[in-house]
Motif scaffolding. Structure first.
Motif, short mmCIF file in Angstrom:
data_model
loop_
_atom_site.label_atom_id
_atom_site.label_comp_id
_atom_site.label_asym_id
_atom_site.label_seq_id
_atom_site.Cartn_x
_atom_site.Cartn_y
_atom_site.Cartn_z
N SER A 292 -25.01 -42.86 59.98
CA SER A 292 -25.27 -41.55 59.37
C SER A 292 -26.75 -41.31 59.04
O SER A 292 -27.08 -40.35 58.37
CB SER A 292 -24.43 -41.37 58.10
N LEU A 293 -27.62 -42.22 59.51
CA LEU A 293 -29.05 -41.96 59.33
C LEU A 293 -29.44 -40.77 60.20
O LEU A 293 -29.09 -40.70 61.37
CB LEU A 293 -29.87 -43.18 59.72
N SER A 294 -30.20 -39.86 59.63
CA SER A 294 -30.57 -38.64 60.34
C SER A 294 -31.96 -38.77 60.95
O SER A 294 -32.91 -39.19 60.28
CB SER A 294 -30.53 -37.45 59.37
N GLY A 295 -32.07 -38.39 62.22
CA GLY A 295 -33.39 -38.37 62.86
C GLY A 295 -34.31 -37.36 62.22
O GLY A 295 -35.53 -37.55 62.16
N LEU B 62 -29.90 -35.57 53.92
CA LEU B 62 -29.51 -35.37 55.32
C LEU B 62 -28.46 -36.40 55.76
O LEU B 62 -27.61 -36.10 56.60
CB LEU B 62 -30.74 -35.46 56.22
N SER B 63 -28.51 -37.61 55.18
CA SER B 63 -27.50 -38.62 55.50
C SER B 63 -26.14 -38.22 54.96
O SER B 63 -25.11 -38.43 55.62
CB SER B 63 -27.92 -39.98 54.94
N VAL B 64 -26.13 -37.67 53.74
CA VAL B 64 -24.88 -37.17 53.15
C VAL B 64 -24.29 -36.06 54.03
O VAL B 64 -23.08 -36.04 54.32
CB VAL B 64 -25.12 -36.64 51.73
N LYS B 65 -25.16 -35.16 54.46
CA LYS B 65 -24.74 -34.05 55.32
C LYS B 65 -24.17 -34.55 56.64
O LYS B 65 -23.13 -34.09 57.12
CB LYS B 65 -25.93 -33.12 55.56
N ALA C 197 -22.98 -37.62 57.25
CA ALA C 197 -21.77 -38.40 57.00
C ALA C 197 -20.56 -37.48 56.86
O ALA C 197 -19.48 -37.78 57.38
CB ALA C 197 -21.95 -39.25 55.74
N LYS C 198 -20.72 -36.37 56.15
CA LYS C 198 -19.62 -35.41 56.00
C LYS C 198 -19.24 -34.82 57.35
O LYS C 198 -18.06 -34.63 57.65
CB LYS C 198 -20.02 -34.30 55.04
N LYS C 199 -20.25 -34.53 58.16
CA LYS C 199 -20.00 -33.96 59.48
C LYS C 199 -19.23 -34.94 60.36
O LYS C 199 -18.36 -34.55 61.13
CB LYS C 199 -21.34 -33.59 60.13
N ASN C 200 -19.56 -36.23 60.24
CA ASN C 200 -18.89 -37.26 61.05
C ASN C 200 -17.64 -37.82 60.38
O ASN C 200 -17.04 -38.76 60.90
CB ASN C 200 -19.87 -38.41 61.33
N ASP C 201 -17.29 -37.24 59.21
CA ASP C 201 -16.12 -37.69 58.45
C ASP C 201 -16.23 -39.18 58.11
O ASP C 201 -15.29 -39.96 58.29
CB ASP C 201 -14.83 -37.42 59.24
N LYS D 21 -17.84 -42.18 55.15
CA LYS D 21 -18.28 -42.40 53.78
C LYS D 21 -19.73 -42.85 53.78
O LYS D 21 -20.12 -43.74 54.54
CB LYS D 21 -17.41 -43.46 53.10
N LEU D 22 -20.53 -42.23 52.93
CA LEU D 22 -21.94 -42.61 52.86
C LEU D 22 -22.12 -43.96 52.19
O LEU D 22 -22.91 -44.79 52.62
CB LEU D 22 -22.74 -41.54 52.10
N TRP D 23 -21.35 -44.19 51.11
CA TRP D 23 -21.51 -45.43 50.34
C TRP D 23 -20.32 -46.34 50.61
O TRP D 23 -19.23 -46.13 50.11
CB TRP D 23 -21.62 -45.12 48.85
N ASN D 24 -20.52 -47.33 51.47
CA ASN D 24 -19.47 -48.29 51.80
C ASN D 24 -20.10 -49.67 51.95
O ASN D 24 -21.29 -49.86 51.69
CB ASN D 24 -18.72 -47.86 53.07
N ALA D 25 -19.30 -50.62 52.38
CA ALA D 25 -19.80 -52.01 52.50
C ALA D 25 -20.96 -52.11 53.47
O ALA D 25 -21.93 -52.83 53.23
CB ALA D 25 -18.66 -52.92 52.94
#
Length: 201
Positions: free
Chosen positions: A25-28, A85-88, A90-94, A96-100
Motif C-alpha cells: 500500500s505504499l504510494s508512488g 496516501l497509504s491509508v487511501k 489500502a482502502k482502495k485495495n481493501d 489493512k494499513l496496520w498489520n503484522a
C-alpha cells in the motif's frame, strides 16, 4: 486442463503468500511529493545561507536553527503525506494499513534510520558536521534496503542509489548540499513516478 488448473492454483497461492508477507500500500505519489518537499526545503535552505553572508553554518546561529526547522517541516510533510496516501491506497485495495507486515516494515525501516539519526546528532554536537549530508544519504539508503524485504522490491534499488550517492558525497563533502538535493529530491520524484505508473495506476 488439469495442468492449467494446477498452475492457476499455484499462482493464487503465490499471490496470497506475497500479500501476507509484503506491504503493497505504499504510494508512488507519496514519493513524488516527498521529492517536491525536499526540493522546496532545499531552495529555502539555500536562500537562507545566501542571505547570511557566509558560505557555512554555525550551530549557535539563527540561520542554522531556521534550516533545522525547515528540515523538520520537510520530514513531517513527507511522513504525513505518505501515511495519508497509504491509508487511501489500502482502502482502495481493501487491505489493512496496520498489520503484522506493516509493523515488520516499520521496524526494518526505522532501525537503521534512527541509528543514523542519533549518530548524526552526536557528530553535530561534537562539531563534526562536514559529512552530515553523506551520513543522511547512507543511513536512509540502508533503511530502504532493509525495509524492501517487506514491501515493493524496487525500493531496494532506490536504497542502493542513496548509499552510492552518500559514499560519493563523503569523497566530495563540499558538494554535500547538491548530493542531498539529488538524493532526497530528484531521486524521490523519479522513483515515485516509476512506482506510480507501474503499480498505482
Amino acid at each position: 486442463m488439469r495442468t492449467e488448473e494446477y498452475l492457476k492454483d499455484i499462482t493464487q497461492i503465490k499471490d496470497m503468500m506475497n500479500k501476507s508477507s509484503r506491504f503493497f500500500s505504499l504510494s508512488g505519489l507519496s514519493g513524488i511529493m516527498a521529492g517536491i518537499y525536499a526540493l522546496i526545503g532545499a531552495a529555502i535552505a539555500y536562500y537562507l545561507v545566501s542571505i547570511s553572508g557566509r558560505e557555512y553554518l554555525i550551530l549557535d546561529g539563527k540561520i542554522f536553527n531556521y534550516i533545522l526547522i525547515d528540515l523538520v517541516i520537510v520530514a513531517t510533510l513527507s511522513i504525513v503525506t505518505a501515511i495519508f496516501l497509504s491509508v487511501k491506497k489500502a482502502k482502495k485495495n481493501d487491505e489493512k494499513l496496520w498489520n503484522a507486515t506493516s509493523k515488520r516494515l516499520l521496524i526494518a525501516f526505522l532501525t537503521p534510520l534512527l541509528t543514523g539519526g542519533i549518530y548524526i546528532i552526536i557528530k553535530i554536537t561534537s562539531d563534526h558536521y562536514g559529512l552530515t549530508g553523506s551520513l543522511m544519504l547512507i543511513f536512509y539508503g540502508l533503511a530502504l534496503v532493509n525495509a524492501s524485504k517487506y514491501t515493493i522490491g524496487n525500493v531496494k534499488y532506490l536504497g542502493y542509489i542513496e548509499i552510492v550517492l552518500g559514499l560519493i558525497c563523503a569523497i566530495y563533502p563540499g558538494y554535500g548540499f547538491w548530493f542531498w538535493v539529488f538524493g532526497f529530491g530528484i531521486m524521490h520524484i523519479l522513483y515515485g513516478s516509476l512506482i506510480y505508473f507501474k503499480h498505482d495506476r
